[in-house]
Write an enzyme that holds these catalytic residues in place. Structure first.
Site, PDB file in Angstrom:
ATOM      1  N   LYS B 133       0.838  -1.204   0.000  1.00 51.55           N
ATOM      2  CA  LYS B 133       0.000   0.000   0.000  1.00 51.55           C
ATOM      3  C   LYS B 133       0.870   1.250   0.000  1.00 51.55           C
ATOM      4  O   LYS B 133       1.955   1.268   0.588  1.00 51.55           O
ATOM      5  CB  LYS B 133      -0.870  -0.074   1.257  1.00 51.55           C
ATOM      6  CG  LYS B 133      -1.948   0.972   1.432  1.00 51.55           C
ATOM      7  CD  LYS B 133      -2.776   0.621   2.686  1.00 51.55           C
ATOM      8  CE  LYS B 133      -3.812   1.666   3.026  1.00 51.55           C
ATOM      9  NZ  LYS B 133      -4.607   1.287   4.224  1.00 51.55           N
ATOM     10  N   SER B 206      -9.590   1.593   3.410  1.00 49.45           N
ATOM     11  CA  SER B 206      -8.660   2.394   2.654  1.00 49.45           C
ATOM     12  C   SER B 206      -7.728   1.587   1.752  1.00 49.45           C
ATOM     13  O   SER B 206      -7.212   2.132   0.792  1.00 49.45           O
ATOM     14  CB  SER B 206      -7.818   3.246   3.610  1.00 49.45           C
ATOM     15  OG  SER B 206      -6.964   2.450   4.389  1.00 49.45           O
ATOM     16  N   SER B 230      -9.926  -0.934   7.107  1.00 50.04           N
ATOM     17  CA  SER B 230      -9.220  -0.662   5.855  1.00 50.04           C
ATOM     18  C   SER B 230      -8.618  -1.873   5.168  1.00 50.04           C
ATOM     19  O   SER B 230      -8.268  -1.800   3.995  1.00 50.04           O
ATOM     20  CB  SER B 230      -8.127   0.382   6.103  1.00 50.04           C
ATOM     21  OG  SER B 230      -8.690   1.661   6.251  1.00 50.04           O
TER      22      SER B 230
END
Lengths: 547, 547
Positions: B133, B206, B230
């Site tokens: 990420k 997220s 997330s």
């Protein structure tokens, strides 16, 4: 005059406490009016204890448990002996805030009946008299969270008390702590607890009632709590054993306080007791009940030392001072003696440990304790008109703490996390299992002078577990002269230097602190026995006391 | 106009990213201009991947590792196949923020040479292509902490990346996350990542870039992070596997953020991947490196399931809804199907679980995220002129968060601790090992509508680990009609109800969430395989994919 309601309440509380000490256990006025500075021999000389009771109270907790489990000692006799000696200890040190020996005897009778009926103990602490600190709730007994404002008769047990009861412990006294529970001495609305070895010196704090009581052998197992040194400092000052485990591993639900939610430095709780093995006895018994099942903040760790701990050399760091405040001569003498013995010991690799920015860590810890700049302390004092005591005033003085907004607290927590990270790297690079170091920049402090917490609070902000144990040595004017041409390295050091006077501290016990990295409590407990065995020429882990 | 410098910077960053996708991997304009809502078949139909590359990318991570370790697949072929597919995935979902397949191939060559030379792997992740990420630092690659203000070319690896590299992982892409990293969708200055199954729906957030990429099989192992859902939300929306371990057990040093020191709710990091066994593969490999030695905030836990987990019935709670927001019909249908199967399964004791004040927990979590009332978010936005996006604006709106002083934060932390204590007692009384429940009040959300986090954030404030896994079912207008006469139980529920339209969500994957109590990650991983085996009529823990 403005404090009149406060003073009336305090008078009533203290009068009730004094009335709970039976007449049969009162020291005569002739003794009380002529107390020597060192009162540790009074239990033996006062004539109020039988020879059997004196013998029982010389046992450590593990010894008491062994005798009870072997049928050689009843729980009633155990709590009676310790309770009587506690009453004497209180009259000469002011260590108690509650006395309820009759309750203890009643519970001990049940336990003896169970043992007689089944031949088995109810748990690993069957019949052990246990003393606990004022702020730890015990149903039906006095409790306060550091100020008169939270004084109460507790409605229920704290989690620790519940667990100890379930293991067979017998409660009979509660012990004094200082106003705010945030000083390294012990002066509350109950008055001041003095050092049994020298009443001109402090018992230490905050668990100073436990320190004095266990040193007087009015208890062999006490429960303290520690967020800046509160188990280790009084253990050192009073020459007993004490352990602050890694935080969030021991049950603390139901401990009173006044800043709950202050999660910047976590408190811990642990034993203050008569021997090294007592600490293991206590910790393993409590952990064995899996307290994390009831308190979701607790971490399920077993504290089992690594399998190779005896198979390879133990790497022991030694730190004579923290580069901020130089310990007084007696403490340095004991450390030098330790260094000498450890260097010569087989199986030990000794490392001269270099402290890593202890001044920064100590400052961060202090700022984290009082994130509101001390406002809450003033609020709770004002609510009853309780006068602020000198060390409370000092600890929240505005040159040490300040009020924070949310982002200020984030920054503080972040700085703490970075410091912990850096310190961990430093410790790893030092490649040590445990560290031997001072607990305090001297032996037991003169009253109202304990203004440097760095030798304990540094390990609180890092959350490294620590054990304090006696060196067997005592301050001695002949061996510990003042260093007259000393150049202080910091303002705290200068202040500390002014406090030293060989004659004042004569006879005070000198203790060591042994520290391990966070969560390495199992290693610490094992290593302490090895190190103490070397330093005191003992066989490690052997029974020290026998009935 | 006032945002001109911001827009110029963003244009340059995006142009550079697009230039990194080689011409040979570009989809033709005829494809890009006529994309179906469901783009999951494009990697197979576009003709850019060989049959062998398609086969490789259908493997799960554990399968890839087995093939490489058996000498049946080279690390170069593995990362080439996943890299090519990732490039295609990006063009149809906008899931990447960096693409560096050549670096990955170079590292894979080294690993192949090592394997050829020694016949051994460098570690348990030897040759595995791993996507990570945006906010997780990877040396030399793009990174940002949720806003343009922290955009940077990273100077070094985060601790997780270092560990994964040491285990043999090969990096080749980084993935998108939303502005603020605090929304359950994925819309940043890189643009919006859409759901591979329906571009009118969100990939979730997220870690939405990971969700879309793994669903497109452009990665079989991604690293996400989760403080409010997330990892789990995008895993659910994209129909993949994802785990949020208990916090402070996985390495997170070097993850960018903008509220470091906000310790009220701890983040966690974990795998987003192609199979159940992949989660265990990842977690055990990472934990095996003892990350707590380098990061003192981490707890040394092993995640070994209890020995009796297979020897006694597994007690599984099932929660259809949280009493606050009713999930949409597809989610309820899948839960009813699960209940039916679990009731009939041998070895399972099914418990109808009653939620405990989830509204209170969810509100506390939200207040704890933004203890400064959202001021910091505005500060970092203002520093570059970055416009606030709708869900960022929503998440810090003043009816949900407020600014706190120090005592206000203490109260908030204390309320959290009390809630955790009460919830733990409730969970214990329910006597369950794990809980099956929704991940979100519906399948993948319509863009900019994800305004109820309660099905994930409740487990963040409690810090109970959770796994999301696909049900194998998809939203179906014929099976999931709207309930027209519904009476909402809360304003959030009313809003959620208005969002449902059977035709809009058609085809979206339906997922389950399985949760265990804090620190019970070992039980959770084992139980998930048992439960999924029952729900999907699979043999638990068997290899699902074969080369």
């Amino acid at each position: 005059m403005e404090h009149a309601p406060y003073e009336a309440k305090v008078r009533a509380i203290k009068a009730k406490l004094e009335s709970q000490i039976p007449k049969s256990l009162r020291l005569p006025a002739s003794t009380l009016n002529n107390l020597p500075l060192d009162v540790t021999s009074i239990p033996r000389t006062c004539g109020l204890l039988t020879e059997a009771e004196l013998t029982i109270t010389e046992l450590d907790a593990t010894g008491v448990l062994e005798c009870i489990a072997a049928g050689k000692l009843s729980a009633v006799d155990a709590v009676t002996a310790f309770g009587k000696r506690a009453a004497i200890a209180h009259q000469v040190t002011n260590c108690l805030v509650d006395f309820f020996l009759e309750d203890g005897i009643a519970r001990a009778k049940e336990l003896d009946a169970h043992f007689a009926h089944t031949g088995t103990v109810v748990g690993p602490l069957h019949g052990l008299p246990v003393s606990i600190k004022d702020h730890q709730l015990l149903a039906g007994r006095n409790a306060s969270g550091g100020f008169l404002s939270s004084f109460q008769i507790a409605k229920e047990d704290c989690q620790m008390a519940k667990i100890l009861r379930s293991l067979g412990a017998v409660f009979y006294v509660k012990t004094n702590q200082p106003q705010s529970i945030m000083t390294l001495e012990c002066h509350s609305f109950y008055g001041r607890t003095v050092n049994p070895y020298n009443s001109n010196l402090s018992s230490g704090g905050s668990s100073g009632g436990e320190g004095a009581l266990v040193a007087m052998k009015g208890s062999c197992m006490g429960v303290g709590s520690d967020i800046g040194g509160s188990i280790r400092c009084p253990s050192a000052h009073c020459g007993i054993y004490g352990m602050r485990p890694t935080s969030l591993t021991q049950p603390m639900v139901g401990y009173l306080g006044y800043m709950h939610g202050q999660d910047g430095v976590d408190p811990s709780t642990g034993p203050m007791c008569a021997s090294a093995r007592d600490m293991t006895t206590f910790i393993q018994a409590v952990i064995g009940t899996k307290p994390y099942l009831d308190d979701p903040s607790l971490i399920p760790l077993s504290f089992v030392p690594p399998a190779d701990i005896g198979a390879r050399p133990l790497r022991v760091g030694i730190m004579m001072h923290d580069d901020v405040v130089m310990p007084h001569p007696p403490t340095l003498r004991a450390l030098k003696a330790a260094k000498h013995k450890l260097e010569a010991a087989p199986g030990i690799e000794l490392v001269d440990y270099v402290p890593y920015k202890h001044d920064e860590g100590v400052r961060l810890a202090h700022e984290l304790y009082f994130q509101d700049g001390g406002k809450r302390v003033h609020e709770v004092l004002d609510s009853t008109g309780e006068p602020i005591l000198p060390l409370t005033e000092w600890v929240i003085a505005s040159d040490k703490v300040k009020d924070h907004d949310a982002q200020g607290i984030w920054k503080l927590f972040y700085d703490r996390n970075v410091y912990r990270q850096q310190y961990s790297s430093h410790w790893n690079a030092s490649n040590i299992d445990v560290l031997l170091c001072p607990t305090f920049p001297g032996v037991a402090a003169r009253h109202d002078t304990s203004k440097y917490w760095g030798y304990t609070s540094i390990w609180n902000i890092l959350d490294y577990p620590g054990i304090v144990f006696p060196s067997g040595l005592h301050a001695d004017p002949a061996l510990d002269p003042i260093e007259s041409s000393y150049n202080p390295v910091s303002p705290s050091d200068a202040y500390n230097h002014t406090l030293y006077d060989p004659t004042i501290f004569a006879g005070a016990p000198i203790s060591y602190q042994l520290v391990a990295k966070k969560y390495n409590d199992g290693i610490l407990l094992a290593a302490q026995m090895v190190v103490e065995g070397i330093l005191r020429d003992m066989v490690p882990a052997s029974p020290i006391y026998k009935l």
